[in-house]
Enzyme design. Structure first.
Site, PDB file in Angstrom:
ATOM      1  N   GLU A  63       0.858  -1.175   0.000  1.00  0.00           N
ATOM      2  CA  GLU A  63       0.000   0.000   0.000  1.00  0.00           C
ATOM      3  C   GLU A  63       0.900   1.232   0.000  1.00  0.00           C
ATOM      4  O   GLU A  63       1.816   1.320   0.822  1.00  0.00           O
ATOM      5  CB  GLU A  63      -0.913   0.016   1.225  1.00  0.00           C
ATOM      6  CG  GLU A  63      -1.860   1.223   1.217  1.00  0.00           C
ATOM      7  CD  GLU A  63      -2.759   1.302   2.438  1.00  0.00           C
ATOM      8  OE1 GLU A  63      -3.540   2.266   2.523  1.00  0.00           O
ATOM      9  OE2 GLU A  63      -2.665   0.414   3.311  1.00  0.00           O
ATOM     10  N   ARG A 298       6.208 -13.109   9.502  1.00  0.00           N
ATOM     11  CA  ARG A 298       6.761 -11.795   9.182  1.00  0.00           C
ATOM     12  C   ARG A 298       8.118 -11.645   9.860  1.00  0.00           C
ATOM     13  O   ARG A 298       8.471 -12.386  10.776  1.00  0.00           O
ATOM     14  CB  ARG A 298       5.820 -10.688   9.637  1.00  0.00           C
ATOM     15  CG  ARG A 298       5.632 -10.598  11.138  1.00  0.00           C
ATOM     16  CD  ARG A 298       4.745  -9.423  11.501  1.00  0.00           C
ATOM     17  NE  ARG A 298       5.374  -8.166  11.151  1.00  0.00           N
ATOM     18  CZ  ARG A 298       4.729  -7.010  11.013  1.00  0.00           C
ATOM     19  NH1 ARG A 298       3.410  -6.970  11.188  1.00  0.00           N
ATOM     20  NH2 ARG A 298       5.354  -5.906  10.698  1.00  0.00           N
ATOM     21  N   LYS A 308       4.517   0.786   9.730  1.00  0.00           N
ATOM     22  CA  LYS A 308       4.588   2.037   8.966  1.00  0.00           C
ATOM     23  C   LYS A 308       3.970   3.195   9.730  1.00  0.00           C
ATOM     24  O   LYS A 308       4.427   4.335   9.630  1.00  0.00           O
ATOM     25  CB  LYS A 308       3.914   1.855   7.599  1.00  0.00           C
ATOM     26  CG  LYS A 308       4.806   1.186   6.574  1.00  0.00           C
ATOM     27  CD  LYS A 308       4.290   1.320   5.165  1.00  0.00           C
ATOM     28  CE  LYS A 308       3.124   0.421   4.887  1.00  0.00           C
ATOM     29  NZ  LYS A 308       2.742   0.419   3.458  1.00  0.00           N
TER      30      LYS A 308
END
Length: 594
Positions: A63, A298, A308
């Site tokens: 994104e 992850r 983020k």
């Protein structure tokens, strides 16, 4: 697809559970019947096309709401690496379905980061750079079909009412009063939502699945919401936007993705992913086999954060000097710090792909950089805390050339040349007025070798009015020059680095350390800002050997004794490089808090 040549430090990558899935799919010919007409679209668009030339298709779908970080690097290397190794294609897709947080700056930064890491999505046949916003028309038509087929409805409850009716992990949810709204009415309302005739928060489109499902993601999830926000690509063409859980599987299917690799937090979302694709396959939008979502652990890296949102807070609140601050574990920050693409790919290979979350030590990332630079970074001398050394028996105004290898293991790289003169710079830590036990460097009466130069004997020193040593005096032993006959006769324990004052390059060096002094800065809901390392950046004026004046931006060197440094890619100027400490020669943290 990848532009990256095989990494010299990379051995054969061991198998993992994702490769096992792909191997079995290829053995069974699971995707052999797929067709591809060259661009994304629903199944009818591909049915008359040639067979898909890609054995597998993966995708990296960021994104564009921030800069990529080291966790994204793992996903990039995984997705592009699998496509490369299996003769497939990896798509770069911008998941730009949230106009309130996305900007073109982030799109550009992501493109730059993926390219810099050594990967590409374009070759002479295909250009696989895509945007979810290009599929808004497809998403809308599929939403209309879901309503017509009885799989979706427009809900006129408020967000609070929807939240209250979802139930809990132990209690079933309750049906919306609008759940049985006639499809024609929901279609009309969806059209009015698209036309901007309803306020934000007054209507949403929901899937009709199971309000009693033990998986909360299947309790009639929201598919579309109203947002009066300009999109960075579509402008004000749309005022309804798809939710991620709706857009994500549709994007994969439109792009013929075979293996959709996600991190573990999306495992509970997989049933919804599969449900949407199955329903739309029933409607003729997609052919089977459908994309398969596979989850992997992850990357959790100690002494860092990979959210983020939190990284953005660091930037916005001025704790760092932007997204590319060399203390940040963004890809842009790591690049500016002096990391190489090869080091990051090596790190990702070493940590592997697992099914369970775990923590990786920051030292593993730093060691990958040392291992990469050790064999290729030319050497240079830097004096970071300069102290004047005066050779009292050396004639004023004269100098003598000295030389050293550019790299001790690579004679083909040639030599560096620099002068020896009466006044030199040495490290302040290399002199002691009263030496402690075991100190073999310079002190009154002691002899040391000036590396690549002569043996000298300390004869005294000068202090200023505050009692600070400002100069050290020594005499040179003129038959002791390194590399000349007889120099081996001098046996000394100290070996010091130095730079001639007349030729030294005066430069700025930024000494960076880890941004956080705690290995898990945000553990247990703690405010990560409380763990910021106040000593993570120190700017000093230093003396460098003269050859470094020619250092190009992003040129990396080993400053002998100190570590690996890089000429800052933004602030360096011709003849005036600014250097950043990339990594020390050894791990000084040892995995402990500081």
């Amino acid at each position: 697809m990848s532009d990256a040549a095989p990494d010299p430090l990379r051995t054969d990558v061991p198998g993992n559970f994702i490769r096992s899935v792909i191997d079995e799919d290829l053995r069974l010919g699971k995707h052999a019947g797929r067709r591809w007409n060259g661009e994304p679209g629903p199944a009818p668009q591909h049915r008359d096309a040639l067979p898909d030339p890609a054995a597998v298709r993966t995708r990296f779908p960021p994104e564009p709401n921030g800069y990529l970080h080291i966790g994204h690097a793992k996903s990039i290397c995984l997705n592009f690496g699998l496509a490369r190794d299996y003769g497939g294609r990896c798509h770069l897709r911008f998941d730009d379905t949230n106009p309130e947080k996305e900007e073109q700056e982030y799109v550009d930064a992501i493109v730059d980061a993926v390219h810099w890491l050594g990967f590409d999505w374009k070759d002479e046949v295909e250009d696989n750079l895509y945007y979810a916003s290009d599929y808004f028309g497809h998403f809308y038509r599929m939403a209309e079909w879901l309503i017509e087929a009885g799989h979706a409805y427009v809900d006129s409850q408020s967000a609070e009412e929807i939240r209250a009716s979802r139930g809990t992990l132990t209690e079933a949810g309750s049906d919306s009063p609008f759940r049985d709204r006639p499809p024609a009415e929901s279609l009309r309302l969806l059209g009015e939502m698209r036309e901007g005739r309803h306020a934000e928060g007054t209507q949403v489109l929901r899937a009709k699945i199971d309000m009693a499902s033990p998986n909360m993601n299947l309790r009639d999830p929201v598919l579309y919401r109203i947002r009066f926000a300009a999109h960075h690509r579509t402008g004000e063409q749309w005022c309804i936007y798809p939710m991620y859980d709706y857009a994500h599987p549709l994007e994969d299917a439109l792009e013929n993705i075979t293996h959709s690799l996600c991190t573990l937090e999306f495992e509970d979302h997989r049933p919804l992913y599969d449900w949407l694709l199955e329903r739309l396959a029933e409607g003729g939008f997609f052919d089977r086999p459908l994309p398969q979502q596979i989850e992997f652990a992850r990357l959790n890296l100690t002494y860092s954060i990979t959210s983020k949102r939190k990284l953005q807070e660091l930037v916005r609140e001025g704790h760092v000097d932007g997204w590319d601050d060399p203390r940040m574990t963004t890809i842009a920050g790591l690049r500016r710090r002096g990391y190489t693409p090869e080091a990051i790919r090596l790190f990702c290979d070493r940590i592997g792909v697992a099914k369970a979350n775990s923590w990786v030590e920051m030292g593993a990332l730093e060691q990958a950089l040392r291992d990469d630079l050790e064999g290729k970074a030319p050497r240079a001398v830097a004096v970071l805390d300069p102290l004047k050394l005066v050779i009292t028996n050396w004639p004023e105004g004269t100098s003598e050339p000295c030389e050293a290898p550019a790299h001790p293991q690579h004679p083909e790289l040639g030599v560096r040349r620099f002068p020896f003169a009466r006044e030199l710079w040495i490290e302040r830590a290399d002199f002691a007025e009263t030496p402690p036990k075991g100190f073999f460097r310079l002190f009154p009466g002691n002899r040391v070798r000036l590396r690549y130069g002569y043996v000298v004997q300390c004869t005294g020193f000068e202090k200023d009015d505050d009692g600070r040593v400002v100069a050290v005096h020594a005499e040179v032993l003129k038959d002791s020059k390194s590399g000349t006959p007889g120099s081996e006769a001098y046996k000394v324990k100290g070996n010091l680095h130095w730079v001639a004052a007349e030729a030294a390059l005066d430069a700025e060096v930024r000494l960076y350390d880890r941004l956080f002094f705690q290995p898990h800065p945000d553990a247990g809901g703690r405010d990560f800002r409380e763990a910021l390392n106040a000593n993570s950046k120190r700017v000093v004026r230093v003396k460098l050997e003269p050859s470094l004046a020619a250092a190009a931006p992003e040129a990396r060197y080993q400053f002998e004794r100190h570590g690996y440094f890089v000429a800052d890619r933004l602030d360096s100027r011709p003849g005036q490089p600014v250097f950043n400490l990339a990594v020390s020669l050894k791990d000084s943290w040892g995995g402990k808090s500081k």
